[in-house]
Structure formats: structure tokens, C-alpha cells
Design an enzyme around this catalytic site. Structure first.
Site, PDB file in Angstrom:
ATOM      1  N   TYR A  14     -60.324   4.199 -61.526  1.00  9.52           N
ATOM      2  CA  TYR A  14     -61.790   4.278 -61.444  1.00  9.52           C
ATOM      3  C   TYR A  14     -62.399   2.985 -60.926  1.00  9.52           C
ATOM      4  O   TYR A  14     -63.454   3.011 -60.288  1.00  9.52           O
ATOM      5  CB  TYR A  14     -62.388   4.689 -62.798  1.00  9.52           C
ATOM      6  N   ARG A  44     -62.372   3.533 -57.288  1.00 11.76           N
ATOM      7  CA  ARG A  44     -63.394   4.488 -56.856  1.00 11.76           C
ATOM      8  C   ARG A  44     -64.785   3.849 -56.927  1.00 11.76           C
ATOM      9  O   ARG A  44     -65.635   4.107 -56.076  1.00 11.76           O
ATOM     10  CB  ARG A  44     -63.311   5.746 -57.713  1.00 11.76           C
ATOM     11  N   GLN A  75     -71.487  17.615 -59.174  1.00 12.45           N
ATOM     12  CA  GLN A  75     -70.192  17.335 -59.803  1.00 12.45           C
ATOM     13  C   GLN A  75     -69.768  15.897 -59.464  1.00 12.45           C
ATOM     14  O   GLN A  75     -68.758  15.420 -59.993  1.00 12.45           O
ATOM     15  CB  GLN A  75     -69.117  18.298 -59.302  1.00 12.45           C
ATOM     16  N   ASN A  76     -70.515  15.261 -58.590  1.00  9.25           N
ATOM     17  CA  ASN A  76     -70.130  13.934 -58.102  1.00  9.25           C
ATOM     18  C   ASN A  76     -70.521  12.840 -59.092  1.00  9.25           C
ATOM     19  O   ASN A  76     -71.518  12.960 -59.804  1.00  9.25           O
ATOM     20  CB  ASN A  76     -70.775  13.656 -56.739  1.00  9.25           C
ATOM     21  N   ASP A 129     -70.836   9.675 -57.946  1.00  5.83           N
ATOM     22  CA  ASP A 129     -71.484   8.582 -57.201  1.00  5.83           C
ATOM     23  C   ASP A 129     -72.996   8.672 -57.385  1.00  5.83           C
ATOM     24  O   ASP A 129     -73.502   9.639 -57.948  1.00  5.83           O
ATOM     25  CB  ASP A 129     -71.090   8.638 -55.706  1.00  5.83           C
ATOM     26  N   HIS A 173     -70.215  15.747 -64.248  1.00  4.60           N
ATOM     27  CA  HIS A 173     -68.926  15.092 -64.542  1.00  4.60           C
ATOM     28  C   HIS A 173     -69.067  13.594 -64.749  1.00  4.60           C
ATOM     29  O   HIS A 173     -68.087  12.865 -64.668  1.00  4.60           O
ATOM     30  CB  HIS A 173     -67.928  15.389 -63.413  1.00  4.60           C
ATOM     31  N   GLY A 196     -70.369  21.349 -50.335  1.00  5.32           N
ATOM     32  CA  GLY A 196     -69.254  20.404 -50.449  1.00  5.32           C
ATOM     33  C   GLY A 196     -68.441  20.535 -51.705  1.00  5.32           C
ATOM     34  O   GLY A 196     -67.995  19.539 -52.270  1.00  5.32           O
ATOM     35  N   THR A 197     -68.200  21.764 -52.149  1.00  4.71           N
ATOM     36  CA  THR A 197     -67.353  21.938 -53.326  1.00  4.71           C
ATOM     37  C   THR A 197     -66.380  23.083 -53.101  1.00  4.71           C
ATOM     38  O   THR A 197     -66.725  24.125 -52.558  1.00  4.71           O
ATOM     39  CB  THR A 197     -68.174  22.197 -54.610  1.00  4.71           C
ATOM     40  N   SER A 198     -65.142  22.861 -53.554  1.00  6.18           N
ATOM     41  CA  SER A 198     -64.121  23.909 -53.384  1.00  6.18           C
ATOM     42  C   SER A 198     -64.243  24.954 -54.489  1.00  6.18           C
ATOM     43  O   SER A 198     -63.487  25.927 -54.522  1.00  6.18           O
ATOM     44  CB  SER A 198     -62.723  23.260 -53.438  1.00  6.18           C
TER      45      SER A 198
HETATM   46  N1  APR Z   1     -69.306  18.538 -45.639  1.00  5.07           N
HETATM   47  C1  APR Z   1     -69.288  19.594 -46.506  1.00  5.07           C
HETATM   48  N2  APR Z   1     -68.186  19.966 -47.207  1.00  5.07           N
HETATM   49  C2  APR Z   1     -67.073  19.240 -47.015  1.00  5.07           C
HETATM   50  C3  APR Z   1     -67.006  18.127 -46.146  1.00  5.07           C
HETATM   51  C4  APR Z   1     -68.194  17.792 -45.442  1.00  5.07           C
HETATM   52  N3  APR Z   1     -68.236  16.761 -44.588  1.00  5.07           N
HETATM   53  N4  APR Z   1     -65.744  17.617 -46.185  1.00  5.07           N
HETATM   54  C5  APR Z   1     -65.055  18.376 -47.070  1.00  5.07           C
HETATM   55  N5  APR Z   1     -65.836  19.352 -47.553  1.00  5.07           N
HETATM   56  C6  APR Z   1     -65.508  20.380 -48.535  1.00  5.07           C
HETATM   57  C7  APR Z   1     -64.049  20.792 -48.574  1.00  5.07           C
HETATM   58  O1  APR Z   1     -63.804  21.838 -47.638  1.00  5.07           O
HETATM   59  C8  APR Z   1     -63.911  21.286 -50.016  1.00  5.07           C
HETATM   60  O2  APR Z   1     -64.234  22.661 -50.120  1.00  5.07           O
HETATM   61  O3  APR Z   1     -65.782  19.836 -49.803  1.00  5.07           O
HETATM   62  C9  APR Z   1     -64.959  20.465 -50.766  1.00  5.07           C
HETATM   63  C10 APR Z   1     -64.348  19.397 -51.648  1.00  5.07           C
HETATM   64  O4  APR Z   1     -63.635  20.047 -52.665  1.00  5.07           O
HETATM   65  P1  APR Z   1     -62.926  19.160 -53.799  1.00  5.07           P
HETATM   66  O5  APR Z   1     -62.230  18.020 -53.163  1.00  5.07           O
HETATM   67  O6  APR Z   1     -62.177  20.106 -54.682  1.00  5.07           O
HETATM   68  O7  APR Z   1     -64.155  18.527 -54.608  1.00  5.07           O
HETATM   69  P2  APR Z   1     -65.030  19.210 -55.727  1.00  5.07           P
HETATM   70  O8  APR Z   1     -65.195  20.675 -55.478  1.00  5.07           O
HETATM   71  O9  APR Z   1     -66.262  18.403 -55.866  1.00  5.07           O
HETATM   72  O10 APR Z   1     -64.123  19.008 -57.051  1.00  5.07           O
HETATM   73  C11 APR Z   1     -64.699  19.398 -58.286  1.00  5.07           C
HETATM   74  O11 APR Z   1     -62.813  18.402 -59.401  1.00  5.07           O
HETATM   75  O12 APR Z   1     -61.379  16.629 -59.481  1.00  5.07           O
HETATM   76  C12 APR Z   1     -62.463  17.196 -60.093  1.00  5.07           C
HETATM   77  O13 APR Z   1     -64.119  16.118 -61.345  1.00  5.07           O
HETATM   78  C13 APR Z   1     -63.660  16.275 -60.048  1.00  5.07           C
HETATM   79  O14 APR Z   1     -65.981  16.822 -59.701  1.00  5.07           O
HETATM   80  C14 APR Z   1     -64.662  17.031 -59.198  1.00  5.07           C
HETATM   81  C15 APR Z   1     -64.231  18.470 -59.364  1.00  5.07           C
END
Ligand code: APR
Length: 227
Positions: A53, A56, A86-87, A89, A104, A169-171
Site C-alpha cells: 500500500y 500504491r 470502489q477506488n 484514490d 473500499h 471502469g469496473t469488471s
Molecule cells: N477506461 C474505462 N475502463 C477501463 C479502462 C479505461 N481506460 N482501462 C481498463 N478498464 C476496465 C477494464 O476493462 C476492467 O473491466 O476497468 C475494469 C477494471 O477492473 P478491475 O481491475 O477488476 O477493477 P475493479 O472492478 O475496480 O475491482 C474491484 O477489486 O481488487 C479489488 O478492492 C479492489 O476495488 C477493487 C475491486
């Protein structure tokens, strides 16, 4: 005034130079979650967790808000905007958004390992034997896997109140956070911005925009402000 809720994940900050987790260059390609982001990891090797951390935190302090953060902040001129992120930052705040809920936690805040509620602003690295007044080892104010998500109910009530939900921007891999996107009221307008997203069956009511946040969000914001 219509309420817009933005539900953001690591992809929101990718164009600011902050690693995501599950992309090919993501953090979970380099680190095992079990070694750096669980209570068990903290018990086993707190130094490794603190170092993860600390790295980060340095990346966040070097980062700047990107065009998507900046565009979202302008929505407040016409809408009641709340960000549920979820970020960990502070880029939404630094770009001028005033209502941000961190599901988070926040990397620029720290707390005693014994006390969830007393938070300390922090820009410096945390070291072993940096103790809080209650004698507990200081740790980042971040929710680890397996820990409760204190802001979950607040996040849920906010998303339930959305007239427009922008998911960016979240998976949608990590619950309970990911499940929030299905808590909207009937008739809420929903958008999902992600270059690699694929719609699943239960997302038929979500307008999918397969572009990066930096490209798609300013266009979407311009469209919403112009309506
Ligand atoms: N613009 C938009 N989306 C994007 C970009 C971009 N420039 N670059 C990547 N992505 C997408 C990816 O395709 C993916 O679907 O952002 C997503 C990131 O997914 P993760 O890395 O899984 O991040 P997140 O969904 O925020 O993870 C959730 O998991 O590890 C834990 O606590 C952590 O808060 C986090 C949580």
C-alpha cells in the site's frame, strides 16, 4: 434536479496512470491477493502489506485526475451528483466532485488496526511500529477481502435513488460492491463505460459504451448536460 450516480472502478483511474487489478498489466498479475490484501496477510506479514500500500500511495500521489474525472465533476452544474467508487484514490475529489463515497476505503487515510472509526490523513509511508494512540499498529484505511464493507448500505441507498447510473471502469467482479449496479429503481437510465466490457444476460437495460473513460465520459457528460 435529477440525481446522477457514478459507480466507478479502477478503470476510471487507469488513464491517470494508476494500475487496475484484473487487466493484463493489473496488480493481481503481480501480487497474490492472499499475500497483500486480506486480514490473514496482515497477521502473517504486515510489512509486505504495508509495502504494497505504500507503493500504491506513491502512485496515487503522482497521479492527476483525467478527462473523465474532470467531466464528471462538471455534471454538478445541472444534476445532483453522487459518486460511489470502489477506488481508494482521491482523483474524483481532486477533480472537483463534492459527494464521493468510497466503498473500499481511501489510501490517503490510515487507522489503528484496532479501530475502524478514527481516521488519520496520511501521505507518508506507514512503517511497522508506527502506532496509533490506542497502541495499535497503523494500517491503511482500505477494506481487505473478507472484511466488512461499512459503506455498503449507504452506497446501496444512493444507487437506489439514481435517476441515471453511470457505471465506469469496473469488471464487476467483486461483491458485494458489484451487486449494487442491479439495485436501481425501475426506469433508471443506466450506462456502462468500459473498453472491454461484455454485457451479461441480466444487463439488457444497460447502454454499453465500449470505449475508455477518457474518451466516452466527456462525450456522455456533454450529451447529459445538453439534454
Ligand atoms: N477506461 C474505462 N475502463 C477501463 C479502462 C479505461 N481506460 N482501462 C481498463 N478498464 C476496465 C477494464 O476493462 C476492467 O473491466 O476497468 C475494469 C477494471 O477492473 P478491475 O481491475 O477488476 O477493477 P475493479 O472492478 O475496480 O475491482 C474491484 O477489486 O481488487 C479489488 O478492492 C479492489 O476495488 C477493487 C475491486
Amino acid at each position: 434536479m435529477k440525481r446522477i450516480v457514478v459507480f466507478s472502478g479502477a478503470g476510471m483511474s487507469a488513464e491517470s496512470g494508476i494500475n487496475t487489478f484484473r487487466d493484463s498489466d493489473g496488480l493481481w498479475e503481480k501480487y497474490n491477493i492472499e499475500d497483500v490484501a486480506t486480514p490473514e496477510a496482515w497477521k502473517k506479514n504486515p510489512e509486505l502489506v504495508l509495502d504494497f500500500y505504500n507503493q500504491r500511495r506513491i502512485q496515487v500521489l503522482k497521479a492527476e485526475p483525467n478527462a473523465a474525472h474532470i467531466a464528471i465533476a462538471t455534471l454538478e452544474s445541472k444534476f445532483d451528483v453522487v459518486i460511489v467508487t470502489q477506488n481508494i484514490d482521491d482523483l474524483h475529489e481532486r477533480s472537483g466532485s463534492n459527494n464521493v463515497v468510497h466503498l473500499h476505503g481511501e489510501i490517503l487515510k490510515a487507522r489503528s488496526e484496532f479501530d475502524l472509526s478514527t481516521l488519520y490523513d496520511l501521505k507518508e509511508p506507514i512503517r511497522i511500529n508506527d502506532l496509533a494512540p490506542d497502541g495499535g499498529q497503523m494500517r491503511p484505511h482500505v477494506v481487505w477481502f473478507g472484511e466488512p464493507v461499512p459503506a455498503y448500505e449507504l452506497g446501496k441507498s444512493i444507487i437506489e435513488s439514481a435517476d441515471i447510473l453511470i457505471i465506469v471502469g469496473t469488471s464487476l467482479n467483486v461483491y458485494p460492491a458489484a451487486g449494487l449496479v442491479f439495485c436501481t429503481k425501475p426506469g433508471a437510465q443506466k450506462f456502462l463505460v468500459d473498453p472491454d466490457a461484455i454485457t451479461m444476460g441480466n444487463m439488457s437495460d444497460i447502454a454499453l459504451i465500449n470505449e475508455t473513460a477518457g474518451i466516452a465520459i466527456p462525450k456522455l457528460v456533454e450529451q447529459l448536460l445538453g439534454e
